[in-house]
Design a protein around this motif. Structure first.
Motif, PDB file in Angstrom:
ATOM      1  N   GLY B 250     -15.923  -8.960  -7.421  1.00 36.01           N
ATOM      2  CA  GLY B 250     -14.735  -8.702  -8.245  1.00 36.01           C
ATOM      3  C   GLY B 250     -13.497  -9.482  -7.813  1.00 36.01           C
ATOM      4  N   TYR B 251     -13.688 -10.657  -7.212  1.00 35.95           N
ATOM      5  CA  TYR B 251     -12.533 -11.431  -6.737  1.00 35.95           C
ATOM      6  C   TYR B 251     -11.565 -11.711  -7.888  1.00 35.95           C
ATOM      7  CZ  TYR B 251      -9.721 -14.757  -4.114  1.00 35.95           C
ATOM      8  OH  TYR B 251      -8.684 -15.375  -3.479  1.00 35.95           O
ATOM      9  N   GLY B 252     -10.288 -11.396  -7.678  1.00 36.01           N
ATOM     10  CA  GLY B 252      -9.257 -11.742  -8.655  1.00 36.01           C
ATOM     11  C   GLY B 252      -8.919 -10.637  -9.645  1.00 36.01           C
ATOM     12  N   SER B 253      -9.675  -9.531  -9.628  1.00 37.48           N
ATOM     13  CA  SER B 253      -9.362  -8.467 -10.593  1.00 37.48           C
ATOM     14  C   SER B 253      -8.231  -7.572 -10.078  1.00 37.48           C
ATOM     15  CB  SER B 253     -10.620  -7.649 -10.901  1.00 37.48           C
ATOM     16  OG  SER B 253     -11.212  -7.191  -9.709  1.00 37.48           O
ATOM     17  N   THR B 254      -8.272  -7.217  -8.815  1.00 37.25           N
ATOM     18  CA  THR B 254      -7.140  -6.517  -8.189  1.00 37.25           C
ATOM     19  C   THR B 254      -6.848  -7.258  -6.894  1.00 37.25           C
ATOM     20  OG1 THR B 254      -8.611  -5.075  -6.946  1.00 37.25           O
ATOM     21  CG2 THR B 254      -7.819  -4.248  -9.086  1.00 37.25           C
ATOM     22  N   TRP B 255      -5.704  -6.960  -6.298  1.00 31.81           N
ATOM     23  CA  TRP B 255      -5.309  -7.722  -5.098  1.00 31.81           C
ATOM     24  C   TRP B 255      -5.076  -6.776  -3.931  1.00 31.81           C
ATOM     25  CZ3 TRP B 255      -6.169 -12.749  -5.227  1.00 31.81           C
ATOM     26  CH2 TRP B 255      -6.328 -13.334  -6.486  1.00 31.81           C
ATOM     27  N   ARG B 256      -5.659  -7.093  -2.836  1.00 28.32           N
ATOM     28  CA  ARG B 256      -5.632  -6.195  -1.674  1.00 28.32           C
ATOM     29  C   ARG B 256      -4.293  -6.182  -0.958  1.00 28.32           C
ATOM     30  NH1 ARG B 256     -11.714  -5.519   0.271  1.00 28.32           N
ATOM     31  NH2 ARG B 256     -12.632  -5.994  -1.735  1.00 28.32           N
ATOM     32  N   ILE B 257      -3.433  -7.118  -1.298  1.00 27.37           N
ATOM     33  CA  ILE B 257      -2.076  -7.034  -0.753  1.00 27.37           C
ATOM     34  C   ILE B 257      -1.401  -5.777  -1.309  1.00 27.37           C
ATOM     35  CG2 ILE B 257      -0.856  -8.351  -2.567  1.00 27.37           C
ATOM     36  CD1 ILE B 257       0.671  -9.789  -0.288  1.00 27.37           C
ATOM     37  N   VAL B 258      -1.880  -5.262  -2.476  1.00 26.08           N
ATOM     38  CA  VAL B 258      -1.353  -4.050  -3.105  1.00 26.08           C
ATOM     39  C   VAL B 258      -2.195  -2.830  -2.735  1.00 26.08           C
ATOM     40  CG1 VAL B 258      -0.829  -2.922  -5.295  1.00 26.08           C
ATOM     41  CG2 VAL B 258      -0.517  -5.397  -5.074  1.00 26.08           C
ATOM     42  N   ALA B 259      -3.504  -2.947  -2.836  1.00 27.74           N
ATOM     43  CA  ALA B 259      -4.375  -1.809  -2.550  1.00 27.74           C
ATOM     44  C   ALA B 259      -5.581  -2.292  -1.760  1.00 27.74           C
ATOM     45  CB  ALA B 259      -4.850  -1.154  -3.849  1.00 27.74           C
ATOM     46  N   PRO B 260      -5.795  -1.796  -0.550  1.00 25.03           N
ATOM     47  CA  PRO B 260      -5.027  -0.766   0.137  1.00 25.03           C
ATOM     48  C   PRO B 260      -3.613  -1.166   0.543  1.00 25.03           C
ATOM     49  CG  PRO B 260      -6.728  -1.656   1.581  1.00 25.03           C
ATOM     50  CD  PRO B 260      -6.965  -2.229   0.228  1.00 25.03           C
ATOM     51  N   GLY B 261      -3.277  -2.416   0.547  1.00 29.94           N
ATOM     52  CA  GLY B 261      -1.881  -2.802   0.722  1.00 29.94           C
ATOM     53  C   GLY B 261      -1.458  -3.093   2.151  1.00 29.94           C
ATOM     54  N   LEU B 262      -0.362  -3.826   2.229  1.00 31.89           N
ATOM     55  CA  LEU B 262       0.233  -4.107   3.543  1.00 31.89           C
ATOM     56  C   LEU B 262       0.948  -2.859   4.060  1.00 31.89           C
ATOM     57  CD1 LEU B 262       1.856  -7.608   2.899  1.00 31.89           C
ATOM     58  CD2 LEU B 262      -0.281  -7.136   4.116  1.00 31.89           C
ATOM     59  N   TRP B 263       0.886  -2.664   5.344  1.00 34.52           N
ATOM     60  CA  TRP B 263       1.632  -1.594   6.017  1.00 34.52           C
ATOM     61  C   TRP B 263       2.776  -2.257   6.783  1.00 34.52           C
ATOM     62  CZ3 TRP B 263      -0.990   2.424   9.803  1.00 34.52           C
ATOM     63  CH2 TRP B 263       0.014   3.202  10.428  1.00 34.52           C
ATOM     64  N   PHE B 264       3.988  -1.985   6.309  1.00 36.73           N
ATOM     65  CA  PHE B 264       5.160  -2.543   7.001  1.00 36.73           C
ATOM     66  C   PHE B 264       5.647  -1.553   8.041  1.00 36.73           C
ATOM     67  CE2 PHE B 264       5.467  -4.422   2.664  1.00 36.73           C
ATOM     68  CZ  PHE B 264       5.170  -5.710   3.028  1.00 36.73           C
ATOM     69  N   LYS B 265       5.874  -2.016   9.231  1.00 41.14           N
ATOM     70  CA  LYS B 265       6.245  -1.093  10.300  1.00 41.14           C
ATOM     71  C   LYS B 265       7.738  -0.752  10.279  1.00 41.14           C
ATOM     72  CE  LYS B 265       2.699  -1.841  13.728  1.00 41.14           C
ATOM     73  NZ  LYS B 265       2.467  -2.162  15.147  1.00 41.14           N
ATOM     74  N   VAL B 266       7.990   0.525  10.325  1.00 39.51           N
ATOM     75  CA  VAL B 266       9.370   0.996  10.402  1.00 39.51           C
ATOM     76  C   VAL B 266       9.859   0.921  11.845  1.00 39.51           C
ATOM     77  CG1 VAL B 266      10.885   2.927   9.891  1.00 39.51           C
ATOM     78  CG2 VAL B 266       8.784   2.604   8.575  1.00 39.51           C
ATOM     79  N   TYR B 267       8.932   1.136  12.752  1.00 34.40           N
ATOM     80  CA  TYR B 267       9.301   1.225  14.170  1.00 34.40           C
ATOM     81  C   TYR B 267       8.655   0.088  14.961  1.00 34.40           C
ATOM     82  CZ  TYR B 267       9.731   6.073  12.445  1.00 34.40           C
ATOM     83  OH  TYR B 267      10.015   7.194  11.720  1.00 34.40           O
ATOM     84  N   PRO B 268       9.334  -0.371  15.992  1.00 36.47           N
ATOM     85  CA  PRO B 268       8.783  -1.481  16.779  1.00 36.47           C
ATOM     86  C   PRO B 268       7.878  -0.991  17.905  1.00 36.47           C
ATOM     87  CG  PRO B 268      11.026  -1.069  17.471  1.00 36.47           C
ATOM     88  CD  PRO B 268      10.718  -0.052  16.406  1.00 36.47           C
ATOM     89  N   PHE B 269       6.919  -0.170  17.560  1.00 37.11           N
ATOM     90  CA  PHE B 269       5.935   0.253  18.572  1.00 37.11           C
ATOM     91  C   PHE B 269       4.604   0.504  17.882  1.00 37.11           C
ATOM     92  CE2 PHE B 269       8.793   3.904  17.659  1.00 37.11           C
ATOM     93  CZ  PHE B 269       7.900   4.786  17.043  1.00 37.11           C
ATOM     94  N   CYS B 270       3.620   0.823  18.693  1.00 44.36           N
ATOM     95  CA  CYS B 270       2.231   0.959  18.225  1.00 44.36           C
ATOM     96  C   CYS B 270       2.132   1.897  17.020  1.00 44.36           C
ATOM     97  CB  CYS B 270       1.372   1.484  19.368  1.00 44.36           C
ATOM     98  SG  CYS B 270      -0.358   1.713  18.897  1.00 44.36           S
ATOM     99  N   SER B 271       1.411   1.472  15.999  1.00 45.73           N
ATOM    100  CA  SER B 271       1.350   2.240  14.754  1.00 45.73           C
ATOM    101  C   SER B 271       0.716   3.616  14.956  1.00 45.73           C
ATOM    102  CB  SER B 271       0.599   1.455  13.675  1.00 45.73           C
ATOM    103  OG  SER B 271      -0.732   1.237  14.073  1.00 45.73           O
ATOM    104  N   ALA B 272      -0.052   3.803  16.018  1.00 43.38           N
ATOM    105  CA  ALA B 272      -0.685   5.105  16.254  1.00 43.38           C
ATOM    106  C   ALA B 272       0.348   6.174  16.603  1.00 43.38           C
ATOM    107  CB  ALA B 272      -1.723   4.993  17.370  1.00 43.38           C
ATOM    108  N   ALA B 273       1.579   5.758  16.949  1.00 40.57           N
ATOM    109  CA  ALA B 273       2.635   6.726  17.253  1.00 40.57           C
ATOM    110  C   ALA B 273       3.619   6.893  16.091  1.00 40.57           C
ATOM    111  CB  ALA B 273       3.384   6.302  18.519  1.00 40.57           C
ATOM    112  N   HIS B 274       3.365   6.213  14.971  1.00 42.40           N
ATOM    113  CA  HIS B 274       4.312   6.280  13.855  1.00 42.40           C
ATOM    114  C   HIS B 274       4.320   7.644  13.174  1.00 42.40           C
ATOM    115  CE1 HIS B 274       5.346   1.795  13.062  1.00 42.40           C
ATOM    116  NE2 HIS B 274       5.087   1.992  14.342  1.00 42.40           N
ATOM    117  N   HIS B 275       3.150   8.288  13.076  1.00 41.54           N
ATOM    118  CA  HIS B 275       3.087   9.623  12.464  1.00 41.54           C
ATOM    119  C   HIS B 275       3.942  10.606  13.267  1.00 41.54           C
ATOM    120  CE1 HIS B 275      -0.581   7.381  11.633  1.00 41.54           C
ATOM    121  NE2 HIS B 275      -0.860   8.158  10.593  1.00 41.54           N
ATOM    122  N   ALA B 276       3.762  10.557  14.590  1.00 49.94           N
ATOM    123  CA  ALA B 276       4.520  11.456  15.462  1.00 49.94           C
ATOM    124  C   ALA B 276       6.017  11.167  15.374  1.00 49.94           C
ATOM    125  CB  ALA B 276       4.033  11.323  16.903  1.00 49.94           C
TER     126      ALA B 276
END
Lengths: 444, 444
Positions: B250-276
């Motif tokens: 299915g190349y070209g029908s949807t774009w993975r930059i949207v789904a699941p999408g890029l995760w932009f970091k709010v915090y400058p540390f390991c993403s495993a601590a972002h929820h906390a």
């Protein structure tokens, strides 16, 4: 202690100069590499690479062999590595299952920007590089190559960084980190065999080694145990357990540049056809048959022994590098097995027609010679003449292979075939004096 | 048709600009990469790398972000890739299991030597690169990362060469060969995590992509089916069968930059601590407790959910990037979770002592949210106050992650935190206009 640090310590504390045979073999290796590179200086690929390097720019630091031009240290490592391996005319080593000198020598030559004459330490560094590459080859396991890795590329960077570490006598910590940078950039695929990229993979390994040592010496942060543990180099590319038992076993007691030793190529074509070449030349010396007098030629291998000889009806000399039929035809037609026969030039029609008289056969009942090179290999060439008499010759160890090593004179002859006799003599003198800087300058 | 050629054809014939959400996400990605790189401009590693690049020399072609200096195209790809990923502040993608933009964007920027303004085609090329990297990540199989490969490094070069191929609209044959050069140089080890070499592996993948496309465009010989067959890239690094069914589906029908999408970091540390981090900031907003009022903090993960958070008692802010204890302490002490808290500076003694009040726990009976990011993850932060009342907050999708995407304003704020508001506005304008050259010039 961990494997990475142990390797660094073993490399730095050994003294390869104690073994005079190793030193002599290293001198021969330098001569052979020079011959292999100069033989390739008109190669088309090197022109394209040099144009790309020029586009990027860079300091004029180290000469490209035979090209009359200096480029940056890293680019020189890449280009000289490419040149040495371009025609597959350079040495091979059975433990490496690849080409050590095409990586080690260019990486070391790129260190010669300081004007220092390293003397025999340059030879010791080269012996060290071959040693580490052979040990990596044994430690990574047979499956590595079989899965599709190109050992020259994947093992070359770590080996060459150890050679540089010895040459520059860096600290153990520095070398352990440099091994880590090299390990994390190691690559090369057999899928690229048969293309320009194959020799470039040798050059890229040399370049990675130069860059990795520079990174380590700059204090850039890196892991110093990349060869260790479940996520380490051997786990990823090979066999961790094998490496832990083999990598350092008896390091420094004997040198693998001597045993099993470098195999210097007498002929500029695939080594799998070298046995047949020796056999047919020997037969032709005894019975100078003309093409029309030869009714049939049978070439007998052990099963699979001709796997690398993928061309049965080549149309030009370049394809002929992988054809035992072409090699035999050249000898029967009285031509020399030299570089000019293995170019892109078309093979004449009469010779192509004649090649159909050559058949391949396989015999698994024949016992290989205990010292056969490679292990288990032999080739029998049998001529049936027009009067139905047959003559045959069996070869187990081809000329140039360990156990049938070329004399220094043979190698000088190889060198003289690609440059003037006087330049060959000067290169020899530089090598005898352990003057790597002079060697490099003569090859500029 | 073979996989390599099919990939080249799919890449060249799709039209990512049809999807306006993908285009908007690409604009956000460019802004976020700029913020991540500028945040790292005082990093020590970049100084060392720039000194090494200077030593090699090279043409002044492309700026190094935030450094006021131009270097050669290949060196710029390496240095800009390093900068974007240096603080682990750049976007991640769950299919990639790594950092796409740190490789794709620098490789594309290094093409901007011709003065051409590519307009939205630059965005389309970037969407293409993320798409290919995500598909490679899925196709290579989970075992690839688990064995120790660093996906950002091992998948980045092929993905970025596809992005360049789209940007420059090269031929299908040229792109297939470029994929081959990139594949045969792909490397990167997780063993290097925690060192300067981790972000450099992103930069090296970008550099390899630039070099590989140059090789292909020069006519240098290479294999055009490196992704195929028993000796191919997927066989060597992953799972050939999986790749054959998934890579191009299915190349070209949807774009993975949207789904699941890029995760932009709010915090400058390991993403495993972002929820906390989200949880504790939310709790502090509702109940502004002082450190001495908090008797105990329990942080509950699913089993293994804190594997990346290797520091429980960090001594400085850099180690604190991998410590949920430190992140919670910062919030409780009323400090902002911004770059200045995550440097080499020592953590004050009172805060280090206080951190002992934080305990980690695991609960496998809790059902994760169906849209949790990453899949199966949650974090519960429970405060027990001095009067023994407890307050708690659960987070399944951290801010910035797909499903809880940052608004453009959030990203501009991230950018403004590392540069002046006026420069942030200019960068925004360049991105809105699809003027990659202006974007690069503003970051010089």
């Amino acid at each position: 202690m961990e494997l990475t640090k142990q390797l660094a310590e073993a490399v730095l504390s050994a003294d390869p100069l104690q073994d005079k045979r190793a030193v002599q073999m290293a001198r021969n290796g330098l001569l052979d590499a020079a011959a292999s590179a100069l033989a390739a200086k008109e190669d088309e690929g090197i022109q394209k690479l040099m144009a790309l390097v020029e586009q990027e720019g860079g300091a004029a630091q180290i000469p490209v062999m035979g090209k009359g031009k200096k480029v940056s240290r890293q680019s020189a490592a890449m280009l000289n590595g490419y040149l040495i391996h371009a025609l597959d005319y350079d040495d091979v080593h059975s433990d490496v299952r690849g080409h050590p000198s095409a990586v080690i020598i260019p990486a070391l030559l790129s260190q010669l920007t300081d004007g220092e004459i390293y003397g025999d330490r340059f030879l010791a560094a080269y012996i060290t590089g071959v040693e580490v590459m052979a040990r990596l080859g044994e430690s990574i396991g047979k499956a590595h190559y079989e899965r599709g890795w190109h050992n020259t590329g994947t093992l070359g960077a770590i080996a060459a960084v150890c050679a540089i570490g010895y040459l520059k006598q860096v600290s153990q910590e520095g070398l352990a980190k440099a091994i880590g940078f090299a390990g994390a950039q190691s690559a090369g695929m057999r899928k690229q065999f048969g293309s320009d990229m194959k020799p470039l993979q040798a050059g890229l390994a040399a370049k990675t080694a130069v860059w990795s040592m520079d990174l380590a010496c700059s204090g850039f942060g890196g892991n110093d145990s990349v060869l260790d543990g479940a996520l380490g180099f051997f786990s990823l590319y090979g066999d961790q357990e094998l490496a832990e038992s083999r990598l350092l076993e008896g390091y420094g007691s004997t040198w693998r540049i001597v045993a099993p030793g470098l195999w210097f190529k007498v002929y500029p074509f695939c080594s799998a056809a070298h046995h047949a070449a020796d056999a047919i030349l020997s037969l032709m010396k005894e019975h100078a048959a003309l093409p029309e007098q030869v009714k049939q030629v049978d070439v007998i291998f052990p099963p699979g022994g001709d796997a690398a000889l993928i061309e049965r009806a080549p149309s030009n000399g370049e394809e002929g590098r992988f054809s035992v039929e072409y090699v035999i035809a050249l000898a029967i037609f009285g031509q020399t097995l030299t570089l000019d026969a293995f170019t892109k030039k078309n093979i004449p029609t009469d010779m192509r027609t004649w090649m159909k008289r050559v058949s391949r056969g396989y015999d698994q009942t024949i016992e290989p010679h205990p010292d056969a090179v490679p292990k288990g290999r032999f080739t029998i060439v049998k001529l049936t003449l027009s009067d139905s008499t047959t003559i045959s010759k069996r070869v187990d160890i081809p000329r140039g292979a360990p156990g049938f090593a070329l004399s220094k004179e043979d190698i000088i002859q190889k060198l003289s075939s690609v440059t003037s006799a006087s330049q060959a003599q000067q290169i020899l003198q530089a090598v005898e004096e352990g003057n790597a800087a002079a060697y490099l300058k003569l090859l500029a």
